[in-house]
Design an enzyme around this catalytic site. Structure first.
Site, mmCIF file in Angstrom:
data_model
loop_
_atom_site.group_PDB
_atom_site.id
_atom_site.type_symbol
_atom_site.label_atom_id
_atom_site.label_comp_id
_atom_site.label_asym_id
_atom_site.label_seq_id
_atom_site.Cartn_x
_atom_site.Cartn_y
_atom_site.Cartn_z
ATOM 1 N N HIS A 1 0.833 -1.198 0.000
ATOM 2 C CA HIS A 1 0.000 0.000 0.000
ATOM 3 C C HIS A 1 0.872 1.255 0.000
ATOM 4 C CE1 HIS A 1 1.076 0.703 4.187
ATOM 5 N NE2 HIS A 1 0.819 -0.572 4.418
ATOM 6 N N ASP B 1 4.033 -4.481 3.873
ATOM 7 C CA ASP B 1 5.470 -4.751 3.914
ATOM 8 C C ASP B 1 5.740 -6.173 4.402
ATOM 9 O OD1 ASP B 1 4.656 -4.309 6.538
ATOM 10 O OD2 ASP B 1 6.084 -2.688 6.932
#
Length: 479
Positions: free
Chosen positions: A98, A380
């Site tokens: 994102h 992540d």
């Protein structure tokens, strides 16, 4: 006359030597190391001129933080879509992190960073299609969205960002990603034609608004003004996208071992502990409470948005505090690669996703025309283990709006032969992977045979655990 002839001879000789030296460099007979803007230290087949963002000679936490922020005003190179002219692109699978978000944690007793999450096209950073994106998102009720996705907002809209909310910067980052991928895969390679169908797309995201909104931003500039009725976004409840194969005790074992390694490194870092003690005094809380608030997450938000670090009556958190914590984070990433515990975790954590990727590529090779463009919108903690599992050890920790791309190509001269390219933030990392590193030394083609990737996922991963299947690797305790 003799002196004049000697002078002309020496001048001609110097010119010839300069030409030979330059030619050897560009032919790559003399190795030239280039540091790419996205952080990949690679030896490429072609000499690439250094970018404007030049990497410092030693670890610089401020430079690394800037790379992590991924400010969308900085131009970047892209090697996506590069192949010999007789190759045909047949599929692209994209895994993204994102975009820029508001912190997940707040530093206790400090004012939250004042960041507006209402999208405003006249506020920087912006994008030419931002206003059109906002309008199109308001028409999205016809889309099919799995699980709880339909209850999430399709774009950020709070005057003071909520915790973890995608910012305008994050939206713009993925509008740029989508535009870049469109220029390459749609305009140049015609991966999808104007009459594309819903079956040609596969879209999946976790249940966070920031991942859904990032996917929609990228998709909007990749397929401008797309028909909402063709959109079907699947909900993935797991951040590692393990779907129905999440029961893996040994994966959890290696993750616990990795967390112990992280703790051991932290307690040995006296400079870090001194900084935490000093920061705790500034905000007036116990050191343990400050450490538990994960201050680097919040401080990175201040840094990326050019907002002053927080102050109290006692003092201010400053750049030196930030540098020490960020430097420790970088040292932790380096040790993580050396100790290999994270690598073992990553192999088991990402196998379901990589296996799904391989199965889809094999179906396309067999002639299926479905799911030729795939988009996973994730975190992540999704991208990082995938990079580790693939053996791409030089990769930086995933920045905001990072992208990992798998390209499937067909050899036009030998149509039964298929190859893959893997790119991270626009850099070709195919030959940094563990399964294609050696092939690079003897190959004349700038890509990796698909079967090498298939064998890695279907067989070689399990050999490391002295196993023959994913279930066995997940349940077999090491000797």
């Amino acid at each position: 006359m003799l002196f004049r002839n000697r002078f002309l001879f020496l001048l001609a000789l110097a010119a010839l030597l300069a030409f030979l030296s330059l030619s050897l460099q560009f032919l790559h007979l003399i190795p030239v190391n280039s540091v790419r803007e996205d952080g990949m230290n690679t030896k490429s087949r072609k000499r690439i001129m250094p970018g404007l963002l030049t990497e410092p000679p030693a670890i610089d936490p401020v430079y690394e933080a800037r790379v992590y922020c991924n400010i969308p005003t900085i131009a970047e190179r892209s090697m996506e879509g590069h192949a010999p002219h007789y190759f045909r692109l047949v599929s692209v699978q994209v895994l993204i992190r994102h975009g820029d978000r508001y912190p997940l944690y707040a530093i206790p007793k400090t004012k939250r960073p004042d960041i507006d999450c209402i999208l405003q096209p006249n506020r920087k950073p912006s994008h030419p299609q931002l206003e059109a994106f906002i309008k199109h998102m308001s028409k999205g009720s016809a889309a099919q969205m799995g699980g709880s996705l339909s209850s999430l907002p399709r774009y950020p809209s709070h005057s003071l960002c909520e915790m973890g909310e995608l910012t305008q910067t994050g939206v713009v980052q993925h509008l740029k990603n989508g535009q870049l991928l469109r220029d390459i895969y749609i305009n140049k390679h015609k991966l999808l034609l104007s009459d594309w169908t819903a079956k040609q797309l596969y879209l999946e995201t976790t249940g966070k608004s920031r991942t859904l909104q990032s996917a929609l931003a990228l998709l909007y500039t990749f397929l401008p003004d797309f028909d909402w009725k063709k959109i079907n976004i699947r909900h993935q409840w797991s951040t590692i996208f393990c779907s129905g194969s999440c029961n893996c005790p040994m994966r959890n074992h290696y993750l616990e071992e990795e967390q112990r390694r992280q703790y051991s490194l932290r307690v040995k870092n006296n400079d870090l502990e001194k900084i935490y003690v000093d920061m705790a005094k500034v905000v007036g809380i116990p050191t343990r409470q400050l450490r538990a608030s994960n201050p680097i997450d919040s401080l990175l938000c201040y840094f990326c948005h050019n907002v002053s670090f927080p102050c109290t009556k006692t003092g201010c958190i400053d750049m030196e505090h930030f540098k020490v914590i960020k430097r420790h984070q970088l040292e932790d990433e380096r040790e993580r690669q050396e100790k290999k515990l994270y690598f073992l975790y990553a192999l088991l954590a990402t196998h379901p996703l990589l296996n799904q990727t391989v199965n889809r590529l094999q179906r396309i090779v067999e002639g299926k025309k479905e799911e030729v463009f795939v988009l996973y919108s994730a975190h992540d903690v999704t991208l990082s283990p995938v990079l580790s599992a693939l053996g791409i050890t030089d990769a930086r920790f995933p920045r905001f709006a990072a992208r990992l791309v798998f390209e499937l190509w067909q050899d036009g001269k030998r149509p039964k032969d298929h190859f893959i390219r893997i790119l991270y933030n626009g850099a070709d990392v195919t030959f940094q992977t563990s399964f294609c590193r050696d092939y690079y030394k003897k190959s004349t083609k700038p890509m990796c045979p698909l079967e090498k990737f298939v064998n890695f996922v279907k067989r070689d991963v399990f050999l490391i655990f002295n196993s023959t299947s994913y279930y066995d690797a997940c349940h077999r305790r090491p000797l």
